[in-house]
Design a protein around this motif. Structure first.
Motif, PDB file in Angstrom:
ATOM      1  N   ASP A  53     -21.259  28.446  31.793  1.00  0.00           N
ATOM      2  CA  ASP A  53     -20.373  29.026  32.798  1.00  0.00           C
ATOM      3  C   ASP A  53     -19.055  28.269  32.917  1.00  0.00           C
ATOM      4  N   LEU A  81     -41.450  28.912  35.141  1.00  0.00           N
ATOM      5  CA  LEU A  81     -40.136  29.521  35.344  1.00  0.00           C
ATOM      6  C   LEU A  81     -39.882  29.886  36.801  1.00  0.00           C
ATOM      7  N   GLU A  82     -40.925  30.305  37.497  1.00  0.00           N
ATOM      8  CA  GLU A  82     -40.762  30.704  38.895  1.00  0.00           C
ATOM      9  C   GLU A  82     -40.958  29.539  39.872  1.00  0.00           C
ATOM     10  N   TYR A 117     -31.374  26.484  28.783  1.00  0.00           N
ATOM     11  CA  TYR A 117     -31.395  27.951  28.778  1.00  0.00           C
ATOM     12  C   TYR A 117     -32.623  28.516  28.068  1.00  0.00           C
ATOM     13  N   ARG A 118     -32.894  29.762  28.398  1.00  0.00           N
ATOM     14  CA  ARG A 118     -33.969  30.513  27.742  1.00  0.00           C
ATOM     15  C   ARG A 118     -33.408  31.834  27.260  1.00  0.00           C
ATOM     16  N   GLN A 119     -33.759  32.209  26.040  1.00  0.00           N
ATOM     17  CA  GLN A 119     -33.196  33.407  25.445  1.00  0.00           C
ATOM     18  C   GLN A 119     -34.032  34.630  25.762  1.00  0.00           C
ATOM     19  N   GLY A 120     -33.340  35.717  26.122  1.00  0.00           N
ATOM     20  CA  GLY A 120     -34.025  36.973  26.385  1.00  0.00           C
ATOM     21  C   GLY A 120     -34.138  37.809  25.132  1.00  0.00           C
ATOM     22  N   ASP A 142     -28.246  37.364  25.895  1.00  0.00           N
ATOM     23  CA  ASP A 142     -29.039  37.360  27.115  1.00  0.00           C
ATOM     24  C   ASP A 142     -29.696  35.993  27.305  1.00  0.00           C
ATOM     25  N   LEU A 143     -28.943  35.043  27.843  1.00  0.00           N
ATOM     26  CA  LEU A 143     -29.453  33.703  28.093  1.00  0.00           C
ATOM     27  C   LEU A 143     -29.608  33.485  29.589  1.00  0.00           C
ATOM     28  N   ARG A 144     -30.723  32.926  29.976  1.00  0.00           N
ATOM     29  CA  ARG A 144     -31.006  32.634  31.373  1.00  0.00           C
ATOM     30  C   ARG A 144     -30.980  31.136  31.588  1.00  0.00           C
ATOM     31  N   ASP A 145     -30.262  30.692  32.597  1.00  0.00           N
ATOM     32  CA  ASP A 145     -30.230  29.276  32.939  1.00  0.00           C
ATOM     33  C   ASP A 145     -31.557  28.909  33.601  1.00  0.00           C
ATOM     34  N   VAL A 146     -32.329  28.065  32.932  1.00  0.00           N
ATOM     35  CA  VAL A 146     -33.640  27.660  33.453  1.00  0.00           C
ATOM     36  C   VAL A 146     -33.703  26.130  33.595  1.00  0.00           C
TER      37      VAL A 146
END
Length: 385
Positions: free
Chosen positions: A76, A158-159, A244-247, A252-256
């Protein structure tokens, strides 16, 4: 699945491609005729494996250190990757756990031939699973046949849901045994082995595993940026690149970065830096008379006694992996280390008997054998410098 990829990748590792690297730190500039292979390795992780960032630390036999970075530390803000930033090290945690178990073996509190049942009566039971038939050695060497539970707890991680070691074990024991303990020629990587090993440490010492790792490993060798997260701790304590984790698509990357690694516990919860990992593995491999502060000679010998991993040239010791290191034609040396994958990060770290060490991390959960292979190749490049 992510933990198995870390080892399946041993058969899939490929040479890194020749590209120009973006680096920071003490590394000298590469020449046009001889590009730095470690820089190439990091750029491969960024360009081919789509990791936002990558970082590495290399130590030669004289203790001289070079650091490298590539890509960005935050997608970001486009901030640069921090040199020697903290990362989650995933399954490299297993080596730390194995060291504690082997120290307790040296103290006569645990025997490698002890059954799980003798320390945790009635706890390890399931379909084809009997703690009376599984030994401590089999746990550390992945020859117990215990099923892996990691895929079942990814959502918990993740949650940010806390999962106690006993709860995680209950998840594992819902599955059937993969093979009978100690079956000749069988080897099966499973984080459940280290879940049980960690519970044995706590039963024998009467203290939390995290405390034992800190007092027996981290503090004695001065790992200043390494720790075992406290229950419910979801952030990374010091300076670090985002993970990050790839979708389903490359974009599609998620900040984890902030997860709860409690479910991984003794097999994958720890945080460290590439330089601390170099110190850890180089200290661990010191032989008799070299001042090893972690293991006595007998326990180190047991750790380095391997079984076939069904990948040519590789062997599984007790919490450590031997891998071939052919730096030049006719060179048949080996390196010792471990890999790790967890949401947000992938890591490989290894060292040689002559004091060299190399650690590489990427800021994307490696979901392919190719990505883990590229991490390994970057480590080998550093060890061959």
């Amino acid at each position: 699945m992510r933990k198995r990829l870390a080892l399946t990748a041993l058969a899939l590792a490929t040479a890194v491609t020749a590209v120009t690297a973006v680096t920071a730190g003490a590394a000298a500039p590469a020449t046009a005729t001889r590009p730095d292979p470690v820089r190439q390795g990091l750029e491969t992780l960024v360009r081919s494996d789509h990791a936002p960032g990558a970082l590495a630390s290399m130590m030669d036999r004289n203790g001289n250190v070079r650091t490298y970075t590539a890509g960005v530390g935050d997608r970001d803000t486009h901030a640069t990757v921090l040199r020697d930033g903290q990362v989650r090290i995933g399954s490299i945690t297993k080596t730390f756990t194995a060291v504690v178990v082997l120290q307790l073996v040296g103290e006569g509190k645990i025997g490698l031939g002890d059954s799980v049942e003798s320390h945790l009566p009635g706890l390890v039971r399931g379909k084809g699973i009997d703690g009376q038939k599984i030994t401590v050695r089999q746990l550390l060497q992945h020859t117990s046949g215990l099923p892996d539970y990691e895929e079942d707890v990814t959502d918990d991680i993740l949650e940010r849901r806390y999962l106690s070691p006993r709860d995680a074990l209950d998840v594992a024991l819902k599955h059937e045994a993969v093979f009978a303990p100690g079956t000749k020629g069988e080897w099966g990587y499973s984080s459940t082995n280290y879940l049980v090993a960690g519970l044995i440490v706590q039963k024998v010492t009467g203290r939390p595993l995290a405390e034992q790792i800190d007092q027996r490993v981290i503090q004695p060798i001065g790992l200043r940026n390494t720790y075992f997260p406290a229950p419910g701790e979801t952030t990374i304590r010091e300076r670090h690149p985002r993970g990050y984790r790839q979708g389903t698509t490359d974009a599609d990357l998620r900040d984890v970065t902030e997860i709860d690694p409690s479910a991984s516990w003794a097999g994958g919860a720890m945080v460290s830096t590439t330089s601390d990992l170099n110190r850890f593995f180089s200290e661990l491999l010191k032989g008799e008379g070299e001042g090893n502060r972690l293991l006595e000679e007998d326990q180190l010998k047991q750790m380095r006694t391997t079984v076939d991993m069904k990948v040519e040239g590789y062997g599984a010791g007790l919490g450590i992996i031997s891998m071939p290191l052919s730096c030049r034609p006719g060179d048949n040396r080996i390196a010792w280390g471990h890999s790790g994958g967890i949401p947000g990060y992938g890591t490989w770290a290894a060292a040689t008997d002559d004091g060299r060490a190399a650690s590489v991390a990427m800021t994307l959960e490696p979901k392919t054998g190719q990505a883990m292979g590229h991490l390994e190749e970057a480590v080998k490049a550093g060890l061959c410098r």
